[in-house]
Design a protein around this motif. Structure first.
Motif: not given
Length: 322
Positions: A157-162, A164-168, A170-178
């Motif tokens: 869940f790291d906001e920059a290198t996590g 979950v955000n990497k997968l988001l 790659e899927s073209g979705l907005a990242t989450v500010p964890w």
């Protein structure tokens, strides 16, 4: 007369009467002796545990209770202030925010972990290919230390290198500010906590399920009960003792959660993930206000003690009525 008597004694073989049964009976230990032996054996088994509890639990608890009535930074002499630390708790907004965060954390994680644990236990108790492997994988976070699992949570869940955000991305979705948004940070802590606790709940429920007689389910199927009805009216009531145990353990864990929050968010952003234990740690080891931290610790202890007593009394009343 004496010669005749001697002759008769020689003819009979002995002058002494045969020994009575009372003379040859070996007295066994009395009831009091057996009780003393049982008490000694119990003391021998319980003694080391009681010593450890006294040194590492009761003594620190009593010391914390004493410090909570003083003004101490951990260095040098301390002064007696009475109830001042507890009066300070009442007017401290950070304490109340941490208490509300702790309550919200408990209300979300405890029912969720119980429900997920029971669902997984029912699944693992069925004919499922590779269920032993799945049991091990689900229980694995409980075997690893809390710091290690929290670090895994940071990797996820790291906001920059996590991950979950990497997968988001790659899927073209907005990242989450964890880490920069309070609700997202709180959600990440809850998700990692559920990942840690569900395995333990599953194992306890699985033990309870395996103690239920299969004939009860067979009889229910013969009566036309559906799978949901069997789960609702057989499984859930019969695993009640497991639920009672897990409810107390999960609530105590939720009120004492520290390592996951400390590693993942540190109580931030702001105070959005600060709980009572992290706030006590901050006062005790950052600002060195150990007397105030001790007061917070005593409050946590009293809350968990009252909750456990209420649950214990409610469970006993239910069993008596049943």
């Amino acid at each position: 007369m004496s010669a005749d008597t001697s002759a008769r004694e020689e003819s009979t073989g002995s002058t002494r009467p045969p020994p009575s049964p009372a003379a040859t009976y070996t007295a066994r230990p009395g009831r009091a002796s057996r009780q003393r032996l049982s008490t000694g054996a119990a003391a021998g088994f319980l003694g080391p545990n009681l010593i450890l509890l006294g040194v590492f639990l009761f003594l620190p608890l009593g010391w914390a209770f004493l410090i909570s009535f003083q003004e101490s930074s951990g260095f040098g002499a301390s002064g007696w202030v009475g109830l001042e630390n507890y009066r300070r708790l009442v007017t401290d907004p950070t304490f109340w925010q941490s208490a509300l965060n702790t309550a919200a954390f408990t209300l979300i994680t405890v029912p969720s972990s119980l429900a997920l644990g029971l669902g997984l236990a029912v699944l693992m108790n069925s004919v499922l290919p590779g269920r032993r492997l799945f049991r091990t994988l689900i229980y694995l976070p409980m075997v690893i230390s809390g710091i290690a699992t929290a670090l895994m949570g940071v990797l996820l869940f790291d906001e920059a290198t996590g991950i979950v955000n990497k997968l988001l991305r790659e899927s073209g979705l907005a990242t989450v500010p964890w880490q920069s948004q309070g609700t997202a940070a709180f959600a990440s802590v809850i998700l990692v906590t559920l990942w840690i606790r569900v395995g333990f709940n599953m194992v306890i429920y699985l033990a309870g399920l395996q103690g239920i007689s299969p004939e009860l389910y067979e009889a229910a199927r013969l009566e036309g009960a559906s799978s949901w009805q069997q789960f609702r009216y057989l499984t859930v009531p019969l695993v009640g003792p497991s639920t009672f145990f897990l409810l107390i353990m999960d609530v105590i864990y939720s009120f004492q959660v520290f390592d996951t929050i400390f590693v993942m968010t540190g109580g931030g952003p702001g105070r959005s993930t600060s709980v009572l234990v992290t706030y006590a740690y901050e006062n005790g080891f950052v600002t060195r206000d150990q007397s105030y931290a001790a007061a917070i610790g005593i409050v946590i202890f009293l809350i968990t003690l009252v909750f456990t007593a209420i649950q214990w009394r409610g469970n006993r009343s239910r069993d008596t009525v049943g």
